[in-house]
Write a protein that holds these residues in place. Structure first.
Motif, PDB file in Angstrom:
ATOM      1  N   GLU A   1       0.819  -1.203   0.000  1.00 32.87           N
ATOM      2  CA  GLU A   1       0.000   0.000   0.000  1.00 32.87           C
ATOM      3  C   GLU A   1       0.858   1.260   0.000  1.00 32.87           C
ATOM      4  O   GLU A   1       0.407   2.337  -0.375  1.00 32.87           O
ATOM      5  CB  GLU A   1      -0.930  -0.005   1.223  1.00 32.87           C
ATOM      6  N   GLU A   2       2.109   1.098   0.436  1.00 32.78           N
ATOM      7  CA  GLU A   2       2.994   2.251   0.461  1.00 32.78           C
ATOM      8  C   GLU A   2       3.647   2.498  -0.891  1.00 32.78           C
ATOM      9  O   GLU A   2       4.282   3.516  -1.112  1.00 32.78           O
ATOM     10  CB  GLU A   2       4.085   2.053   1.513  1.00 32.78           C
ATOM     11  N   LEU A   3       3.506   1.544  -1.816  1.00 33.66           N
ATOM     12  CA  LEU A   3       4.134   1.670  -3.120  1.00 33.66           C
ATOM     13  C   LEU A   3       3.252   2.522  -4.018  1.00 33.66           C
ATOM     14  O   LEU A   3       2.385   2.014  -4.721  1.00 33.66           O
ATOM     15  CB  LEU A   3       4.373   0.281  -3.734  1.00 33.66           C
ATOM     16  N   ARG A   4       3.451   3.813  -4.003  1.00 30.82           N
ATOM     17  CA  ARG A   4       2.636   4.729  -4.767  1.00 30.82           C
ATOM     18  C   ARG A   4       2.981   4.608  -6.238  1.00 30.82           C
ATOM     19  O   ARG A   4       4.142   4.460  -6.615  1.00 30.82           O
ATOM     20  CB  ARG A   4       2.857   6.168  -4.297  1.00 30.82           C
ATOM     21  N   SER A   5       1.970   4.700  -7.101  1.00 28.44           N
ATOM     22  CA  SER A   5       2.222   4.488  -8.520  1.00 28.44           C
ATOM     23  C   SER A   5       1.212   5.241  -9.367  1.00 28.44           C
ATOM     24  O   SER A   5       0.173   5.687  -8.877  1.00 28.44           O
ATOM     25  CB  SER A   5       2.153   2.990  -8.852  1.00 28.44           C
ATOM     26  N   PHE A   6       1.540   5.383 -10.648  1.00 30.18           N
ATOM     27  CA  PHE A   6       0.611   5.920 -11.629  1.00 30.18           C
ATOM     28  C   PHE A   6       0.876   5.211 -12.953  1.00 30.18           C
ATOM     29  O   PHE A   6       1.856   4.483 -13.100  1.00 30.18           O
ATOM     30  CB  PHE A   6       0.759   7.442 -11.774  1.00 30.18           C
TER      31      PHE A   6
ATOM     32  N   ASP B   1      -0.505  15.978 -11.352  1.00 33.03           N
ATOM     33  CA  ASP B   1      -1.812  15.616 -11.912  1.00 33.03           C
ATOM     34  C   ASP B   1      -2.454  14.484 -11.111  1.00 33.03           C
ATOM     35  O   ASP B   1      -3.669  14.491 -10.867  1.00 33.03           O
ATOM     36  CB  ASP B   1      -1.658  15.196 -13.378  1.00 33.03           C
ATOM     37  N   TYR B   2      -1.638  13.503 -10.708  1.00 34.73           N
ATOM     38  CA  TYR B   2      -2.141  12.367  -9.931  1.00 34.73           C
ATOM     39  C   TYR B   2      -2.713  12.851  -8.597  1.00 34.73           C
ATOM     40  O   TYR B   2      -3.819  12.464  -8.194  1.00 34.73           O
ATOM     41  CB  TYR B   2      -1.012  11.368  -9.706  1.00 34.73           C
ATOM     42  N   ASN B   3      -1.961  13.702  -7.910  1.00 39.29           N
ATOM     43  CA  ASN B   3      -2.406  14.197  -6.609  1.00 39.29           C
ATOM     44  C   ASN B   3      -3.650  15.080  -6.739  1.00 39.29           C
ATOM     45  O   ASN B   3      -4.570  15.005  -5.910  1.00 39.29           O
ATOM     46  CB  ASN B   3      -1.283  14.985  -5.936  1.00 39.29           C
ATOM     47  N   ALA B   4      -3.680  15.919  -7.791  1.00 37.22           N
ATOM     48  CA  ALA B   4      -4.833  16.806  -7.986  1.00 37.22           C
ATOM     49  C   ALA B   4      -6.092  15.997  -8.269  1.00 37.22           C
ATOM     50  O   ALA B   4      -7.174  16.296  -7.746  1.00 37.22           O
ATOM     51  CB  ALA B   4      -4.550  17.771  -9.137  1.00 37.22           C
ATOM     52  N   LYS B   5      -5.954  14.956  -9.081  1.00 39.47           N
ATOM     53  CA  LYS B   5      -7.104  14.106  -9.391  1.00 39.47           C
ATOM     54  C   LYS B   5      -7.598  13.393  -8.135  1.00 39.47           C
ATOM     55  O   LYS B   5      -8.806  13.290  -7.885  1.00 39.47           O
ATOM     56  CB  LYS B   5      -6.723  13.090 -10.468  1.00 39.47           C
ATOM     57  N   GLY B   6      -6.658  12.877  -7.332  1.00 34.75           N
ATOM     58  CA  GLY B   6      -7.041  12.188  -6.106  1.00 34.75           C
ATOM     59  C   GLY B   6      -7.723  13.115  -5.115  1.00 34.75           C
ATOM     60  O   GLY B   6      -8.686  12.742  -4.444  1.00 34.75           O
TER      61      GLY B   6
ATOM     62  N   LEU C   1      -9.496  15.775  -5.833  1.00 34.03           N
ATOM     63  CA  LEU C   1     -10.834  16.103  -6.328  1.00 34.03           C
ATOM     64  C   LEU C   1     -11.840  15.001  -6.016  1.00 34.03           C
ATOM     65  O   LEU C   1     -13.030  15.266  -5.831  1.00 34.03           O
ATOM     66  CB  LEU C   1     -10.785  16.351  -7.834  1.00 34.03           C
ATOM     67  N   GLN C   2     -11.351  13.757  -5.970  1.00 31.32           N
ATOM     68  CA  GLN C   2     -12.256  12.642  -5.675  1.00 31.32           C
ATOM     69  C   GLN C   2     -12.744  12.670  -4.232  1.00 31.32           C
ATOM     70  O   GLN C   2     -13.781  12.083  -3.909  1.00 31.32           O
ATOM     71  CB  GLN C   2     -11.554  11.319  -5.970  1.00 31.32           C
ATOM     72  N   GLY C   3     -11.996  13.336  -3.358  1.00 35.55           N
ATOM     73  CA  GLY C   3     -12.438  13.543  -1.991  1.00 35.55           C
ATOM     74  C   GLY C   3     -12.442  12.306  -1.116  1.00 35.55           C
ATOM     75  O   GLY C   3     -13.112  12.275  -0.081  1.00 35.55           O
ATOM     76  N   LYS C   4     -11.705  11.263  -1.491  1.00 36.41           N
ATOM     77  CA  LYS C   4     -11.676  10.046  -0.684  1.00 36.41           C
ATOM     78  C   LYS C   4     -10.726  10.226   0.499  1.00 36.41           C
ATOM     79  O   LYS C   4      -9.593  10.682   0.339  1.00 36.41           O
ATOM     80  CB  LYS C   4     -11.237   8.858  -1.536  1.00 36.41           C
ATOM     81  N   GLN C   5     -11.201   9.843   1.687  1.00 38.68           N
ATOM     82  CA  GLN C   5     -10.364   9.984   2.880  1.00 38.68           C
ATOM     83  C   GLN C   5      -9.151   9.058   2.827  1.00 38.68           C
ATOM     84  O   GLN C   5      -8.118   9.350   3.428  1.00 38.68           O
ATOM     85  CB  GLN C   5     -11.190   9.686   4.132  1.00 38.68           C
ATOM     86  N   SER C   6      -9.303   7.947   2.099  1.00 33.89           N
ATOM     87  CA  SER C   6      -8.215   6.967   2.036  1.00 33.89           C
ATOM     88  C   SER C   6      -7.114   7.382   1.057  1.00 33.89           C
ATOM     89  O   SER C   6      -6.063   6.746   0.997  1.00 33.89           O
ATOM     90  CB  SER C   6      -8.767   5.607   1.615  1.00 33.89           C
TER      91      SER C   6
ATOM     92  N   ILE D   1       1.141  11.326  -3.554  1.00 35.50           N
ATOM     93  CA  ILE D   1       2.536  10.943  -3.749  1.00 35.50           C
ATOM     94  C   ILE D   1       3.415  12.100  -3.292  1.00 35.50           C
ATOM     95  O   ILE D   1       3.252  13.239  -3.743  1.00 35.50           O
ATOM     96  CB  ILE D   1       2.811  10.619  -5.226  1.00 35.50           C
ATOM     97  N   CYS D   2       4.327  11.798  -2.404  1.00 36.52           N
ATOM     98  CA  CYS D   2       5.252  12.800  -1.901  1.00 36.52           C
ATOM     99  C   CYS D   2       6.672  12.404  -2.276  1.00 36.52           C
ATOM    100  O   CYS D   2       7.068  11.244  -2.095  1.00 36.52           O
ATOM    101  CB  CYS D   2       5.143  12.951  -0.381  1.00 36.52           C
ATOM    102  N   VAL D   3       7.417  13.343  -2.798  1.00 35.42           N
ATOM    103  CA  VAL D   3       8.799  13.099  -3.208  1.00 35.42           C
ATOM    104  C   VAL D   3       9.710  13.964  -2.358  1.00 35.42           C
ATOM    105  O   VAL D   3       9.409  15.143  -2.098  1.00 35.42           O
ATOM    106  CB  VAL D   3       8.993  13.419  -4.711  1.00 35.42           C
TER     107      VAL D   3
END
Length: 671
Positions: free
Chosen positions: A130-135, A576-581, A583-588, A592-594
């Protein structure tokens, strides 16, 4: 621009029909524009400058990895074959796009921060997927209309045949979308008499989520040329049901066997008449062989004393493979061979094909090589290989796969055709729309036009060749007439000018003269070379490093540490990935942080300690897998990457590849 055009077939004897053996003037398969392929074939295969990028192991090895389209790769190979520099190909397997209308993407994983790697190890932190962030990154678009696909495929098949030996075999892997049509093309190109089998591969288990009959199979069309083609029957293990029904007997030592007939009655070729153990009969072996069977304990006697031969299960090769393959399973998420590449085929599938239709030392080619399964199996079974693909991710994946196998030599080439300057043509097309200043979408235009420029004189429609379809990048008289006679007459009234971009052209001056002679639309046609724009497609990343002598290591005293890495393109994707996420408003959702250093965006660091220019020499290399573990010179380890690479000698060049496949090279300045 193409250097020259290589004929698909040898120069014919005077008076001999040119197209008789390769392209019938009356095609078997009728569809719109099917006659255009004849003109392309008459022109020949485009040969572009092809440069050696890297040599791994023995430089004299026949093994090649080629980044380029099938057509241009075949032109390069044909030129070498005709010059006697390499043998013709003995076996071809291709798994081309299926014209399915789908986009194929790879999952791009952010690596672990190497600055925190040792801290994680000390804390014995468990790896959490779950920690392996991806796009996702699009690898290629399998989007075609049927007519263009068939013309493209027909020309590829002709090019492939041109580099095959007279007794070679080819396997073409397709599915229900286009397989039936390509079967007719295969008959045209290779001849109906060359057809051997249609292999049905059950690629998935039954599922009930379909409104009709669920599709769970692919078709593999097998053709063989000549009369002395190689074929070694493959065998598959017996099923438990077969063993239970046929191997019902067991020796004292536990060996299972079935009993076979020793009588020669009805046997073609005759037999032997003699009396054995009081049984007069007509036997299929001489009495000396019967005596040997008896001494070896290989004779089983029925209740009435009839001798029968024991056929032991452990001595049987299995059941000869039929044309229905249900015993080879697709690559699942837990498979050891999985390389996270869309459309990856299992090694067992390729091993059956390769071992059936080639011997050790023969040359096997895959012109849509994808994940490199064909090359990997060849390396493991003693065959030579050619892997070709237009996508850089394919070349990189195959290279890592071959390095992991070890003791495999190969050379990497790149076809400089003006198209393969980015990871793949699909992403290049997306980038081009941004690179062409002033180009905007225009809904009033037909899909033939990519968009339009807005000028003081009005709208100017723009044509851009579809780089995902190699048949469109060449501006010839046929395409020019299509633009003049079909596309331009349908433009909105008042259109005064169009712009036509091209990648390849025989003679621009002659083309302009031809257009001026035939253009009676009243509109101007401006020709523009697309290659200068393509050269700007790749924006290099940036990295800094420190070079030091490591006193703790005598074998690898030099240490190259990557201190920072930045990639504007990847940072844009992450944004773009973070902005899309968000907007979806999911608490979960976890963005992605670099880190400030940006080392999580690095997939591979390679050092060339041999030369500061020319083909690459990977004298020391670290590949970081998606879990953050390092693979050192092709050897997997359980160590996290710490941001450095050790080497025996100081590096002259450093190559850094980001997680999406972009590579940046820096020449080390003298200290």
């Amino acid at each position: 621009m193409a250097i020259e055009y290589v004929p698909y077939f040898p120069t014919t004897i005077e008076g001999q029909a040119l197209l008789g053996n390769f392209v019938r003037t009356q095609r078997l398969l009728r569809y719109r524009d099917n006659d255009r392929i004849v003109r392309s074939v008459q022109r020949g295969m485009p040969l572009y400058e092809t440069t050696l990028q890297e040599t791994v192991g023995d430089a004299s090895s026949e093994n090649m990895v080629i980044r380029g389209e099938c057509l241009s790769a075949c032109a390069f190979l044909k030129k070498r074959i005709d010059a006697g520099e390499m043998p013709s190909i003995n076996l071809v397997y291709i798994d081309p796009p299926f014209a399915s209308g789908a986009d194929y993407a790879k999952q791009v994983y952010i690596r672990r921060n190497p600055k925190l790697a040792e801290e994680a190890r000390r804390a014995e932190a468990q790896l959490d997927d779950e920690e392996l962030r991806s796009f996702e990154e699009v690898m290629y678009g399998d989007i075609w209309d049927k007519e263009r696909y068939l013309n493209w495929m027909h020309e590829n098949l002709l090019a492939i045949k041109a580099v095959m030996s007279p007794n070679a075999s080819i396997y073409v892997h397709l599915d229900y979308h286009i397989g039936a049509y390509v079967k007719v093309l295969l008959d045209e190109v290779f001849g109906e008499s060359a057809f051997q089998s249609e292999i049905i591969w059950k690629r998935s288990s039954a599922h009930s989520d379909s409104a009709g009959f669920a599709n769970i199979h692919d078709s593999i069309f097998y053709y063989a040329l000549g009369e002395s083609f190689y074929f070694d029957t493959p065998y598959v293990p017996y099923t438990d049901e077969y063993i239970k029904s046929h191997y019902k007997h067991k020796d004292a030592d536990g060996r299972l066997y079935k009993d076979g007939d020793l009588s020669a009655k009805g046997l073609s070729g005759g037999g032997y008449t003699y009396t054995w153990k009081g049984k007069e009969g007509y036997w299929r072996c001489p009495i000396t062989t019967m005596e040997r069977y008896e001494a070896e304990g290989r004779i089983y006697y029925t209740r009435n004393g009839t001798p029968r031969i024991k056929q032991y299960l452990d001595e049987m090769p299995g059941m000869p493979a039929q044309d229905l393959w249900t015993d080879i399973f697709p690559v699942n998420s837990q498979a050891a061979e999985r390389v996270d590449y869309a459309t990856q085929k299992p090694e067992a599938l390729l091993q059956r094909i390769i071992e059936a239709s080639s011997d050790e030392g023969m040359l096997v080619a895959d012109f849509f090589g994808g994940s490199g399964t064909t090359a990997a199996v060849c390396a493991k079974t003693g065959r030579h290989f050619i892997h070709a693909d237009v996508g850089v991710n394919s070349i990189q994946t195959t290279r890592e796969r071959l390095l992991e196998i070890g003791d495999t030599s190969f050379s990497i080439y790149e076809v400089r055709d003006g198209v393969s300057l980015y990871r793949n043509p699909a992403q290049t097309m997306d980038k081009l729309k941004v690179l062409i200043p002033g180009l905007t979408n225009e809904d009033s235009l037909d899909s033939f036009w990519e968009g339009a420029f807005s000028t003081a004189e009005g709208m100017v429609p723009v044509y851009i060749p579809n780089l995902t379809d190699s048949t469109t990048k060449f501006l010839d008289k046929v395409l020019a007439m299509r633009i003049i006679n079909e596309a331009m007459p349908d433009l909105p009234e008042g259109t005064k000018k169009v712009v036509v971009f091209y990648v390849d052209i025989v003679d621009e001056a002659q083309m302009r003269e031809f257009i001026d002679e035939h253009n009676d639309t009243g509109m101007d046609i401006e020709l523009r070379d697309l290659k200068p724009l393509l050269a700007d497609v790749v924006a290099e990343d940036e990295f800094t490093y420190e070079l030091s002598e490591d006193g703790s290591s005598l074998l690898e005293p030099w240490r190259t540490s990557i201190t920072s890495f930045t990639s504007d393109r990847l940072e844009g994707k992450i944004y773009d990935y973070n902005a899309k996420g968000a907007l979806q408003g999911k608490q979960s959702f976890k963005p992605i942080c670099v880190s400030e250093e940006g080392l999580e965006l690095i997939e591979c660091v390679s050092l060339d300690c041999t030369a500061a220019e020319g083909p690459w020499h990977a004298d020391a290399e670290v590949y970081i897998d998606r879990n953050g573990f390092q693979v050192v010179d092709g050897r997997a380890t359980d160590q996290f990457w710490d941001g450095s690479v050790s080497s025996e000698r100081p590096p002259l060049r450093i190559r850094v590849r980001n997680i999406a496949g972009d590579e940046t090279v820096s020449v080390v300045q003298p200290r």
